[in-house]
Design a protein around this motif. Structure first.
Motif, PDB file in Angstrom:
ATOM      1  N   ASP A 264     -19.357 -13.164   6.796  1.00 26.09           N
ATOM      2  CA  ASP A 264     -19.354 -12.099   5.792  1.00 26.09           C
ATOM      3  C   ASP A 264     -18.011 -11.369   5.739  1.00 26.09           C
ATOM      4  O   ASP A 264     -17.271 -11.341   6.718  1.00 26.09           O
ATOM      5  CB  ASP A 264     -20.460 -11.065   6.115  1.00 26.09           C
ATOM      6  N   GLU A 265     -17.763 -10.786   4.602  1.00 21.56           N
ATOM      7  CA  GLU A 265     -16.653  -9.835   4.406  1.00 21.56           C
ATOM      8  C   GLU A 265     -15.330 -10.274   5.025  1.00 21.56           C
ATOM      9  O   GLU A 265     -14.629  -9.458   5.628  1.00 21.56           O
ATOM     10  CB  GLU A 265     -17.037  -8.462   5.008  1.00 21.56           C
ATOM     11  N   ALA A 266     -14.980 -11.546   4.852  1.00 17.41           N
ATOM     12  CA  ALA A 266     -13.714 -12.032   5.415  1.00 17.41           C
ATOM     13  C   ALA A 266     -12.597 -11.734   4.406  1.00 17.41           C
ATOM     14  O   ALA A 266     -11.905 -12.635   3.930  1.00 17.41           O
ATOM     15  CB  ALA A 266     -13.825 -13.524   5.713  1.00 17.41           C
ATOM     16  N   ILE A 344     -33.942  -3.006   2.751  1.00 14.33           N
ATOM     17  CA  ILE A 344     -34.277  -3.069   4.177  1.00 14.33           C
ATOM     18  C   ILE A 344     -33.064  -2.994   5.105  1.00 14.33           C
ATOM     19  O   ILE A 344     -33.135  -3.455   6.235  1.00 14.33           O
ATOM     20  CB  ILE A 344     -35.150  -4.285   4.543  1.00 14.33           C
ATOM     21  N   TYR A 345     -31.975  -2.421   4.650  1.00 15.43           N
ATOM     22  CA  TYR A 345     -30.918  -2.087   5.597  1.00 15.43           C
ATOM     23  C   TYR A 345     -31.342  -0.781   6.272  1.00 15.43           C
ATOM     24  O   TYR A 345     -31.316   0.291   5.669  1.00 15.43           O
ATOM     25  CB  TYR A 345     -29.574  -1.932   4.870  1.00 15.43           C
ATOM     26  N   LEU A 346     -31.721  -0.907   7.529  1.00 14.19           N
ATOM     27  CA  LEU A 346     -32.283   0.260   8.219  1.00 14.19           C
ATOM     28  C   LEU A 346     -31.219   1.294   8.572  1.00 14.19           C
ATOM     29  O   LEU A 346     -31.541   2.377   9.056  1.00 14.19           O
ATOM     30  CB  LEU A 346     -33.023  -0.193   9.488  1.00 14.19           C
ATOM     31  N   ASP A 347     -29.942   0.926   8.343  1.00 17.89           N
ATOM     32  CA  ASP A 347     -28.877   1.900   8.611  1.00 17.89           C
ATOM     33  C   ASP A 347     -28.585   2.762   7.394  1.00 17.89           C
ATOM     34  O   ASP A 347     -27.723   3.652   7.457  1.00 17.89           O
ATOM     35  CB  ASP A 347     -27.599   1.208   9.076  1.00 17.89           C
ATOM     36  N   MET A 348     -29.298   2.528   6.268  1.00 19.39           N
ATOM     37  CA  MET A 348     -29.093   3.406   5.114  1.00 19.39           C
ATOM     38  C   MET A 348     -29.829   4.726   5.346  1.00 19.39           C
ATOM     39  O   MET A 348     -30.908   4.752   5.943  1.00 19.39           O
ATOM     40  CB  MET A 348     -29.636   2.732   3.842  1.00 19.39           C
ATOM     41  N   LYS A 349     -29.239   5.786   4.835  1.00 16.74           N
ATOM     42  CA  LYS A 349     -29.883   7.102   4.949  1.00 16.74           C
ATOM     43  C   LYS A 349     -31.238   7.079   4.246  1.00 16.74           C
ATOM     44  O   LYS A 349     -31.422   6.349   3.272  1.00 16.74           O
ATOM     45  CB  LYS A 349     -29.010   8.161   4.270  1.00 16.74           C
TER      46      LYS A 349
HETATM   47  C1  TNX Z   1     -22.003  -4.610   5.548  1.00 15.90           C
HETATM   48  S1  TNX Z   1     -24.034  -6.654   5.666  1.00 15.90           S
HETATM   49  C2  TNX Z   1     -21.763  -5.432   6.640  1.00 15.90           C
HETATM   50  C3  TNX Z   1     -21.596  -4.847   7.961  1.00 15.90           C
HETATM   51  C4  TNX Z   1     -21.693  -3.350   7.948  1.00 15.90           C
HETATM   52  C5  TNX Z   1     -22.790  -2.927   6.996  1.00 15.90           C
HETATM   53  C6  TNX Z   1     -23.037  -1.459   6.992  1.00 15.90           C
HETATM   54  C7  TNX Z   1     -22.913  -7.461   6.235  1.00 15.90           C
HETATM   55  C8  TNX Z   1     -23.124  -8.869   6.335  1.00 15.90           C
HETATM   56  N1  TNX Z   1     -21.803  -6.801   6.593  1.00 15.90           N
HETATM   57  O1  TNX Z   1     -20.385  -5.249   8.527  1.00 15.90           O
HETATM   58  O2  TNX Z   1     -21.971  -2.914   9.236  1.00 15.90           O
HETATM   59  O3  TNX Z   1     -22.449  -3.336   5.703  1.00 15.90           O
HETATM   60  O4  TNX Z   1     -24.174  -1.131   6.247  1.00 15.90           O
END
Ligand code: TNX
Length: 459
Positions: A264-266, A344-349
């Motif tokens: 992800d996110e590379a 379901i991202y549990l880190d969302m507020k």
């Molecule tokens: C996106 S979801 C990311 C993580 C971050 C997250 C924070 C994903 C594959 N990459 O690196 O921690 O958002 O919500």
């Protein structure tokens, strides 16, 4: 129910019988194996995979299943149904025949942004099995820390594990620690999926070994929360030796069938390099004998090993580019795990004013939003059989303790579990909030922290 309960098992149900006994003891009952039981556990039913049949009547509690896992999930239903009436514990008379919609029902814990001890991870395993989740995905490496000991690469943990977001030191699992986690998970019918995030999210590794960098210069360790600035050096031979060692050892330590390589996110890996890298890295991962898993960006590559599983982390409302990446995994003979960030991202507020959590996935995620979505509507073109299951990730940029983990997870993780377990026709949200209210009592009794989210009349 008497204070001293008898548990009757057969050879196949003896182990879960012991688990039941320890669960009841924790509630203050004394429980012992006996051949005429208040609880009768029977392995050998004809229920579907992981299914069980639970009958509670005047004559006691009867639980049968075709697998030990099924018995274990039946015991979790008992754990949820038990109530204390005055002095005594009781169960309502009921007949439940139950089995899951999806075989992969996951939670993910990011132990890289903040490190969590073996005891914390075990506790989270005990938390999630209450909801019949059966997979724990551990995000083991990221820019802010490398959390798993790798033989032959001692600096990954000596140096690369010494930090976390915001400072205050880090930590890592020795291979023995990791084995302990995996074995504990297995004793609770939970499969661990290890993730080594590649080729981005690798600053901790790059800081530990200058020779992994294209310019042979190690960057400083990182304790912020930006993403997308680091990349392994795609054209170096050493990079692939590193991958063989890391992925090989992690695969050997892991009994489960999956090996997650991130992807992800590379953002700082040029597109052509990314494609080259993913083709090679996924091949190395597959050569360990595991099924490769990657975040949906890996679907940019048309050269994924057959059967590679994609983890979709865009939104519940179809996003064409992400959906297209996801469908590439299906074209390569793989399946999908759904982790829609806005549900379901549990880190969302929970709401704007929540003290913990992030807020990027379409605003805060209320309990209602975590519940009201349907897996078949997320990736157009993906049918029921294309879905391996769903997973609720908890990224820990803002999360520093097991109490905070539990507060972010509960009650929203119950939505994810409900969607993963029950059939397409689910109770309306209003009815679900009644279930949550009861769940709240169970959590309270067990000392599991939860958010007393708005819209639910908690006890
Ligand atoms: C996106 S979801 C990311 C993580 C971050 C997250 C924070 C994903 C594959 N990459 O690196 O921690 O958002 O919500």
């Amino acid at each position: 129910m008497p204070d001293s309960v008898r548990i009757q098992t057969d050879p196949g149900s003896a182990a879960v019988g012991e688990y039941l006994a320890s669960m009841l003891s924790a509630l203050g009952m004394s429980a012992a194996a006996n051949d005429s039981g208040d609880f009768r556990l029977h392995l050998g039913g004809s229920q579907p995979a992981e299914g069980y049949l639970l009958r509670v009547s005047e004559s006691g509690v009867e639980l049968e299943a075709g697998s030990e896992a099924g018995l274990f999930w039946g015991i979790q239903s008992i754990r949820q149904l038990l109530k204390k009436d005055g002095e005594h514990w009781s169960l309502p008379q009921t007949r439940i025949e139950d089995y899951p919609r999806f075989s992969y029902r996951g939670a993910m814990l990011d132990v890289a942004r903040h490190f969590f001890s073996v005891a914390d991870v075990k506790r989270y395993i005990d938390d999630i099995v209450l909801l019949k989740l059966n997979v724990l995905h551990l995000h083991l490496t990221d820019d802010q820390g490398w959390r798993i000991e790798i033989e032959g690469w001692p600096n990954l943990t000596e140096h690369g594990a010494s930090t976390q977001v915001g400072g205050g030191g880090g930590g890592y699992y020795t291979q023995g620690d990791y084995r302990e986690i995996v074995a504990y998970a297995a004793s609770r019918f939970v499969t661990v999926v290890p993730e080594i995030d590649l080729p981005g999210h690798t600053n901790a590794a790059l800081a530990s070994y200058p020779e992994l960098n294209c310019d042979d210069k190690a960057p400083a360790l990182y304790e912020g929360i930006e993403v997308g600035f680091s990349s392994l050096c795609v054209d170096k031979k050493l990079t692939y030796k590193f991958l063989e060692d890391v992925l090989g050892q992690v695969a050997t330590l892991t009994p489960g069938p999956w090996l997650h390589i991130g992807g992800d996110e590379a953002h700082s890996t040029p597109e052509a390099d990314y494609l080259k890298f993913i083709a090679r890295a996924s091949k190395i991962a597959a050569s360990t004998g595991k099924t490769v898993v990657g975040w949906h960006e890996m679907g940019k590559s048309a050269e994924l090993p057959t059967g590679t599983v994609g983890q979709y982390w865009s939104y519940t409302t179809p996003r064409e580019d992400a959906a297209e990446r996801a469908r590439q995994f299906l074209a390569s003979g793989g399946k999908l795990i759904l982790s829609p960030a806005n549900a379901i991202y549990l880190d969302m507020k929970y709401e704007e004013s929540s003290p913990l959590g992030l807020n990027w996935a379409d605003g805060p995620t209320s309990v209602r939003r975590s519940y009201e979505w349907e897996p078949l509507e997320v990736v157009p073109g993906a049918a029921e059989g294309d879905l391996l299951g769903i997973e609720a990730p908890l990224w820990t940029e803002t999360i520093t303790s097991i109490s905070e983990i539990e507060t972010m997870a509960f009650p929203r993780i119950a939505s994810a579990a409900q969607i993963a377990w029950s059939s397409k026709t689910r109770p309306e949200f209003a009815e679900f909030t009644e279930q949550l209210r009861n769940l709240g009592s169970v959590l309270e009794r067990e000392g599991i922290k939860f958010e007393r989210a708005a819209g639910i009349s908690w006890h």
